[in-house]
Motif scaffolding. Structure first.
Motif, PDB file in Angstrom:
ATOM      1  N   ALA A 169       0.958  12.527  34.373  1.00 51.78           N
ATOM      2  CA  ALA A 169      -0.365  12.579  33.743  1.00 51.78           C
ATOM      3  C   ALA A 169      -0.705  11.261  33.068  1.00 51.78           C
ATOM      4  CB  ALA A 169      -0.417  13.727  32.739  1.00 51.78           C
ATOM      5  N   ASP A 170       0.261  10.673  32.362  1.00 46.67           N
ATOM      6  CA  ASP A 170       0.023   9.394  31.692  1.00 46.67           C
ATOM      7  C   ASP A 170      -0.286   8.297  32.695  1.00 46.67           C
ATOM      8  OD1 ASP A 170       0.516  10.677  29.321  1.00 46.67           O
ATOM      9  OD2 ASP A 170       2.472   9.748  28.966  1.00 46.67           O
ATOM     10  N   GLY A 206      -3.890   7.995  31.711  1.00 45.64           N
ATOM     11  CA  GLY A 206      -3.690   7.258  30.478  1.00 45.64           C
ATOM     12  C   GLY A 206      -3.246   8.203  29.379  1.00 45.64           C
ATOM     13  N   ARG A 207      -2.721   7.628  28.318  1.00 48.56           N
ATOM     14  CA  ARG A 207      -2.212   8.451  27.218  1.00 48.56           C
ATOM     15  C   ARG A 207      -3.318   8.962  26.312  1.00 48.56           C
ATOM     16  NH1 ARG A 207       2.369   5.122  24.290  1.00 48.56           N
ATOM     17  NH2 ARG A 207       1.942   6.804  22.800  1.00 48.56           N
ATOM     18  N   LEU A 208      -4.390   8.199  26.203  1.00 47.56           N
ATOM     19  CA  LEU A 208      -5.503   8.594  25.332  1.00 47.56           C
ATOM     20  C   LEU A 208      -6.695   9.021  26.175  1.00 47.56           C
ATOM     21  CD1 LEU A 208      -5.287   5.743  22.684  1.00 47.56           C
ATOM     22  CD2 LEU A 208      -4.197   7.986  22.629  1.00 47.56           C
ATOM     23  N   ARG A 214      -6.491   3.047  33.460  1.00 41.77           N
ATOM     24  CA  ARG A 214      -6.290   4.463  33.789  1.00 41.77           C
ATOM     25  C   ARG A 214      -7.427   5.337  33.275  1.00 41.77           C
ATOM     26  NH1 ARG A 214      -0.606   3.070  31.912  1.00 41.77           N
ATOM     27  NH2 ARG A 214       0.436   2.507  33.872  1.00 41.77           N
ATOM     28  N   TRP A 215      -8.214   4.830  32.367  1.00 41.52           N
ATOM     29  CA  TRP A 215      -9.355   5.604  31.875  1.00 41.52           C
ATOM     30  C   TRP A 215     -10.503   5.648  32.875  1.00 41.52           C
ATOM     31  CZ3 TRP A 215      -9.865   2.848  26.467  1.00 41.52           C
ATOM     32  CH2 TRP A 215      -8.749   3.163  25.682  1.00 41.52           C
ATOM     33  N   LEU A 216     -10.523   4.703  33.802  1.00 38.49           N
ATOM     34  CA  LEU A 216     -11.670   4.576  34.693  1.00 38.49           C
ATOM     35  C   LEU A 216     -11.663   5.688  35.742  1.00 38.49           C
ATOM     36  CD1 LEU A 216     -11.659   0.722  35.310  1.00 38.49           C
ATOM     37  CD2 LEU A 216     -13.116   2.020  33.738  1.00 38.49           C
ATOM     38  N   PRO A 217     -12.845   6.186  36.107  1.00 39.41           N
ATOM     39  CA  PRO A 217     -12.902   7.169  37.193  1.00 39.41           C
ATOM     40  C   PRO A 217     -12.613   6.507  38.529  1.00 39.41           C
ATOM     41  CG  PRO A 217     -15.105   6.567  36.484  1.00 39.41           C
ATOM     42  CD  PRO A 217     -14.161   5.890  35.534  1.00 39.41           C
ATOM     43  N   ARG A 275      -0.612  16.639  23.287  1.00 40.39           N
ATOM     44  CA  ARG A 275      -0.296  15.220  23.156  1.00 40.39           C
ATOM     45  C   ARG A 275      -1.186  14.449  24.112  1.00 40.39           C
ATOM     46  NH1 ARG A 275       5.655  15.433  24.939  1.00 40.39           N
ATOM     47  NH2 ARG A 275       5.166  13.291  25.432  1.00 40.39           N
ATOM     48  N   GLY A 276      -2.035  13.579  23.561  1.00 36.85           N
ATOM     49  CA  GLY A 276      -2.890  12.784  24.419  1.00 36.85           C
ATOM     50  C   GLY A 276      -3.917  13.653  25.128  1.00 36.85           C
ATOM     51  N   PRO A 277      -4.530  13.125  26.215  1.00 35.92           N
ATOM     52  CA  PRO A 277      -5.556  13.879  26.918  1.00 35.92           C
ATOM     53  C   PRO A 277      -4.986  15.041  27.719  1.00 35.92           C
ATOM     54  CG  PRO A 277      -5.112  11.817  28.043  1.00 35.92           C
ATOM     55  CD  PRO A 277      -4.337  11.783  26.763  1.00 35.92           C
TER      56      PRO A 277
END
Length: 516
Positions: free
Chosen positions: A112-113, A117-119, A275-278, A29-31
């Motif tokens: 984790a989310d 992030g979820r994706l 949340r996707w950003l490093p 589920r997700g990443p």
């Protein structure tokens, strides 16, 4: 729960690993798949327990899962209410294994989310050497130290904007709860409503400006558009990327018509994207928020943080949207040539040259052979059509890149540059380019990225920007350039900033999240 039951639970925990290892073979589920993480959590010699203290840790975890909306997440994803009901119903030895398993999986997914992030993220920083966030280790430490709320807070990325957006989200969520019905505004009696004009929807306009914090409470009632209301509208317009003219027009009315519930969704999408950003680098970084048409420059070593802010022009939504990625700015080029991309040659230059043989000369352009030889205008058209020549524009006042180019080599040939058409920055909608980003204050940005006040102070940069020879200056340290997309942000003063979804990416992301 009695002591015997607690001992049984501790024994049963050792049985979790094989069951979870089997579950880990199913689709993730997700990443991050929390079932894989849970298998690791219980693989050690001393598995953690939620219920060994009589269920206190378990109930605290459920409270934290129920608070997921504060972080822009949905508690139903973690079955917060289901877990609460099962705990309230009482836990016997037979149910303990399932409760332990499900609560661990829910908390690991939540952590984790919050962090990733979820994706899955497409953003990467080559120099990002930060230690990887491990939800399993994070949860183990929280259970060992009894600091679960702090662990949840620490799971969010260390980006100040995250906290600011969460605070704005709380305000707009409260507004949405207090105003679930958001009436339509009456149509305008004219194309524009200026101070002194009457409007039937003035009471609604006044109420919304108050709710959003743009209007003081001491403004008198009535249906006349007063100067005080116009001042409030200007503040509202500034926060929504509109022309700050204090006039009630179609664009301003459309922004006022957007409900708080819709703004909540925008803010939630921003948190997912953040949340996707490093991990933010410690040095200098440039961030461009494409739909906001805005650039910010930060220095991680500077306590002041943000050093620059300016308007930008981005890729046209209909034809050439600016791609989203993290580039590495490596050099600055003063008085650059513009090497015209092949796509622009075929779509624009060749048709114009076919109609007007003098087009290249009048626009300070020249056709170059594969060996770099300048071709005579008479033979340029055929060579360009055959693909054996290319077009470049010489430095000067007509050059599309203006006086400076900020190069960050990438396969898409996207970079930042100045422009001679400064009047375009006055427009409220500025998706006008072929994909590259035109910056409003190139001299200030050059000083920032060169980071050498002795050699490249204000006067030296101004001199380099004057017409003259092409000068390429390598940066002492590469500067990450984050091309970001968020239609809702919060500035350092706590003001909520909203933008139009020019590329339609909000709905795409919302659909992807619903499908996850």
């Amino acid at each position: 729960m009695n002591v015997i039951a607690s001992r049984w639970i501790c024994c049963l925990l050792f049985a979790l690993a094989p069951a979870l290892a089997t579950a880990a073979q199913t689709a993730p589920r997700g990443p991050v798949d929390a079932r894989v993480l849970a298998a690791r959590l219980y693989a050690g010699a001393a598995p953690p327990s939620w219920l060994g203290d009589g269920g206190g840790r378990a109930r605290e975890a459920v409270r934290l899962l129920r608070d997921a909306p504060a972080h822009g997440l949905d508690p139903a994803r973690y079955d917060a209410e289901g877990l609460a009901s099962r705990l309230d119903a009482g836990v016997d030895v037979a149910a303990a294994l399932a409760i332990e398993r499900d609560l661990s999986t829910a908390m690991l997914q939540y952590l984790a989310d919050l962090h990733f992030g979820r994706l899955a993220s497409g953003y990467r920083l080559p120099s990002d050497d930060a230690p990887a966030f491990d939800p399993v280790d994070h949860l183990r430490d929280a259970l060992r130290t009894g600091r679960m709320p702090e662990a949840v807070d620490a799971a969010s990325p260390p980006i100040p904007m995250v906290r600011r957006v969460e605070a704005t989200l709380a305000r707009y969520r409260a507004l949405a709860a207090a105003h679930p019905h958001w009436p339509d505004l009456p149509p305008l009696p004219a194309r524009r409503i200026e101070p002194g004009t009457r409007y039937a929807g003035m009471a609604l306009v006044r109420e919304r400006l108050r709710l959003f914090g743009d209007l003081d409470d001491d403004v008198p009632d009535g249906d006349v558009y007063t100067p005080a209301l116009a001042a409030a509208v200007r503040r509202f317009q500034a926060r929504h990327g509109l022309a700050e003219d204090g006039v009630l027009g179609a664009g301003t009315l459309a922004a006022l018509a957007v409900s708080p519930a819709r703004r909540v969704t925008q803010l939630e999408l921003t948190l997912e994207r953040l949340r996707w950003l490093p991990r933010p680098p410690q040095g200098r970084v440039v961030v461009v928020d494409v739909p906001a048409y805005r650039l910010w420059a930060f220095d991680g070593h500077d306590p002041a943080g943000q050093l620059l802010e300016m308007r930008v022009i981005v890729g046209a939504a209909a034809r050439t949207p600016t791609p989203l990625f993290i580039g590495q700015m490596r050099y600055v080029e003063f008085n650059p040539y513009w090497n015209v991309p092949r796509s622009i040659e075929t779509a624009e230059i060749i048709p114009k040259l076919a109609r007007d043989p003098g087009y290249l000369a009048r626009n300070d352009m020249e056709a170059l052979s594969a060996s770099g030889r300048v071709l005579p205008d008479a033979g340029a058209l055929a060579a360009l059509r055959a693909g054996t020549a290319r077009v470049r524009q010489r430095p000067g006042p007509k050059n599309a890149l203006g006086a400076v180019k900020f190069a960050m080599p990438n396969p898409m040939n996207i970079y930042l540059h100045s422009t001679s058409a400064q009047e375009l920055f006055a427009r409220s909608r500025r998706d006008l380019s072929h994909g590259c980003i035109r910056v409003e204050h190139p001299a200030a940005l050059a000083q920032f990225v060169l980071a050498d006040p002795e050699r490249w102070g204000m006067e030296a940069v101004a001199a380099a920007l004057r017409p003259g020879r092409t000068v390429t200056v390598p940066l002492r340290e590469t500067v990450p350039v984050v091309l970001f997309y968020a239609t809702a942000l919060t500035d350092r003063d706590g003001r909520a900033l909203f933008s139009e979804d020019i590329y339609g990416l909000d709905e795409q992301l919302a659909q992807a999240l619903r499908a996850d």
